[in-house]
Design an enzyme around this catalytic site. Sequence first.
Site, mmCIF file in Angstrom:
data_model
loop_
_atom_site.group_PDB
_atom_site.id
_atom_site.type_symbol
_atom_site.label_atom_id
_atom_site.label_comp_id
_atom_site.label_asym_id
_atom_site.label_seq_id
_atom_site.Cartn_x
_atom_site.Cartn_y
_atom_site.Cartn_z
ATOM 1 N N HIS A 214 -78.366 -56.032 44.301
ATOM 2 C CA HIS A 214 -77.184 -55.374 43.740
ATOM 3 C C HIS A 214 -75.993 -56.333 43.784
ATOM 4 O O HIS A 214 -76.063 -57.402 44.409
ATOM 5 C CB HIS A 214 -76.861 -54.091 44.508
ATOM 6 C CG HIS A 214 -76.656 -54.304 45.976
ATOM 7 N ND1 HIS A 214 -77.689 -54.502 46.864
ATOM 8 C CD2 HIS A 214 -75.521 -54.372 46.718
ATOM 9 C CE1 HIS A 214 -77.227 -54.670 48.080
ATOM 10 N NE2 HIS A 214 -75.893 -54.613 48.032
ATOM 11 N N ASP B 283 -66.410 -47.251 43.177
ATOM 12 C CA ASP B 283 -66.112 -46.597 44.444
ATOM 13 C C ASP B 283 -64.682 -46.081 44.563
ATOM 14 O O ASP B 283 -64.433 -45.144 45.331
ATOM 15 C CB ASP B 283 -66.408 -47.554 45.595
ATOM 16 C CG ASP B 283 -67.905 -47.726 45.831
ATOM 17 O OD1 ASP B 283 -68.672 -46.826 45.430
ATOM 18 O OD2 ASP B 283 -68.312 -48.751 46.404
ATOM 19 N N TYR C 258 -72.406 -48.054 52.674
ATOM 20 C CA TYR C 258 -71.750 -49.364 52.727
ATOM 21 C C TYR C 258 -70.387 -49.271 53.385
ATOM 22 O O TYR C 258 -69.646 -48.295 53.192
ATOM 23 C CB TYR C 258 -71.574 -49.944 51.318
ATOM 24 C CG TYR C 258 -72.422 -51.161 51.094
ATOM 25 C CD1 TYR C 258 -72.052 -52.393 51.604
ATOM 26 C CD2 TYR C 258 -73.618 -51.093 50.393
ATOM 27 C CE1 TYR C 258 -72.836 -53.523 51.408
ATOM 28 C CE2 TYR C 258 -74.411 -52.208 50.183
ATOM 29 C CZ TYR C 258 -74.011 -53.423 50.696
ATOM 30 O OH TYR C 258 -74.791 -54.538 50.511
#
Length: 587
Positions: free
Chosen positions: A371, A224, A312
């Site tokens: 995950h 990310d 998220y």
Amino acid sequence: TVDLESGDVAFRDVSHLSGSPMMTVEDMTAATRAPLNDADFNRSILDRGVDLSDLACLPISSGWFGKSREMEKRRLIKVQCYSMEGTANFYMRPIEGLTVVVDLDTLKVIQITERGKGIPIPAAANTDYRFSAQNSYQRLVNPISLEQPKGPSFAVEDGHYVRWANWEFHLKPDSRAGVIVSRAQIRDPDTAELRSVIYKGFTSELFVPYMDPTDAWYFKTYMDAGEYGFGLQAMPLDPLNDCPRNAYYMDGVFAAADGTPYVRSDMVCVFESYAGDIGWRHSESPITGMEIREARAKVTLVVRMAASVANYDYIVDWEFQTDGVIRIKVGLSGILMVKGTSHTNTEQYDSDSSGDLYGTLLSENVIGVIHDHFITFRLDMDVDGHHDNSFVKVRLERRRTSPDESSSPRLSYLRAVREVARTEGDARIKLKLYDPHEFHVVNPSKRTRVGNPVGYKIVPGGTAANLLDPDDPPQRRGAFTNNQIWVTPYNASEEQWAGGLFAYQSRGEDTLQVWSDRDRDIENKDIVVWYTLGFHHIPCQEDFPIMPTVSSSFDLKPVNFFERNPILRIPPNVEKDLPVCRAQASA
């Protein structure tokens, strides 16, 4: 390199390794629109019963899987789409199995894969999380607020330099790292001297692999920071909910793709926190005849940012405490990335096929896929000086009672055994519950009055280890998660980003693992500590349609850094010092 005074531009060849720089916001926006220029894609959407005006698409980094040298020459991204009809929470309405490969530079569609024509789009009912969309609400607690009639106890100078209690440090919003804490120093209560703790600390990389090997999911192994920009995804904080009253807000200023600066408003907040915690206390037992009851309230200073990386949300806190502790905490919230399914109840799965869910059935036609989240922090430690720190492993070792101690009824005891890490290989740490250690960063040239080297220790909290195969292509790229702690010598020209300078479509040749394999000397050096905080996430129904925040943290704690308790002399609270807030009369 641009000379701002002369306007001269010099080109530097910074890397011969694979990979590309992180995407810009313009890259991501253009990629999600590109499929709409393709007639085959539009037909596929209409065939699934979705109106093009209800379409929402996400840019999904493609990773690297070594399949095609020709494809590796391009900067590629995958796009998957959702239906917004009837809800703001389109993430819960995936058009399952439809994946589009887009060339990020030409914005041409390279490939369309359709694997989910028989899978219905989940219903919109009960997916909207907005307060305005709820039919009723529950006020579970009365409003609560921290009041400061005299104002906050911290000051921010020149927009970035923070002074609070016995701490001083510099803050900088960053497009890749999110927020950078620099030159963190604490004032010694005995000498009044400012003593250094950290030169620079920040979130270096995040690795988020999903555990579904099927065609539309195997590539979902996000980095990310290096791919999307952790700071680029930071959204303005919500006053009174993200941050309390009396918080100070700091904007981020970043460069757009064409170099134009733009402002990310209220990206970071700074505030004092008091949750009824205790700094220290002791009450004496009546059997001593001494009436002693001493306690001190614990107030801390929090630096907070929140990044919304598509679905998220990550909340990152740097919490400074007056006793010298720095607590680094990560909270996970937001919305699950879900998979569409034809099933509406677990009874429709037989025992042999239930493993093929790759997750949990959360609602009708919705699977929350298993995950992991790994967040790696880079901590350039400067414990009580700018150079010459060492990393010490302190092992608690069980010993048998010796014959010389035969008068003792004890059979065993624990002893602390210290080992100085000489090279990088000595400082690769996998945490083990039944092999307990403390991990100290010490300054061997500075000692306390009684001779202990001054230091700080890394105190792990709840965390998770990466269980992927080391040869799995995503894990080769995410090899910085192979250990929870690493230590490297400071390198001014490289080694800031645990997944590599150019993480997008990288092959793993420029990671923390590769640097550490050089096994360089780290004893009495300017060293950098890397700590990875991990989460395994098996989704559950309570995560639907939006997740309550789950958090974990680790501490940097003084160990023989001070001569004694550094908050020994702080006064207790007394009634006259505190504001009186009158409660509303009860019915």
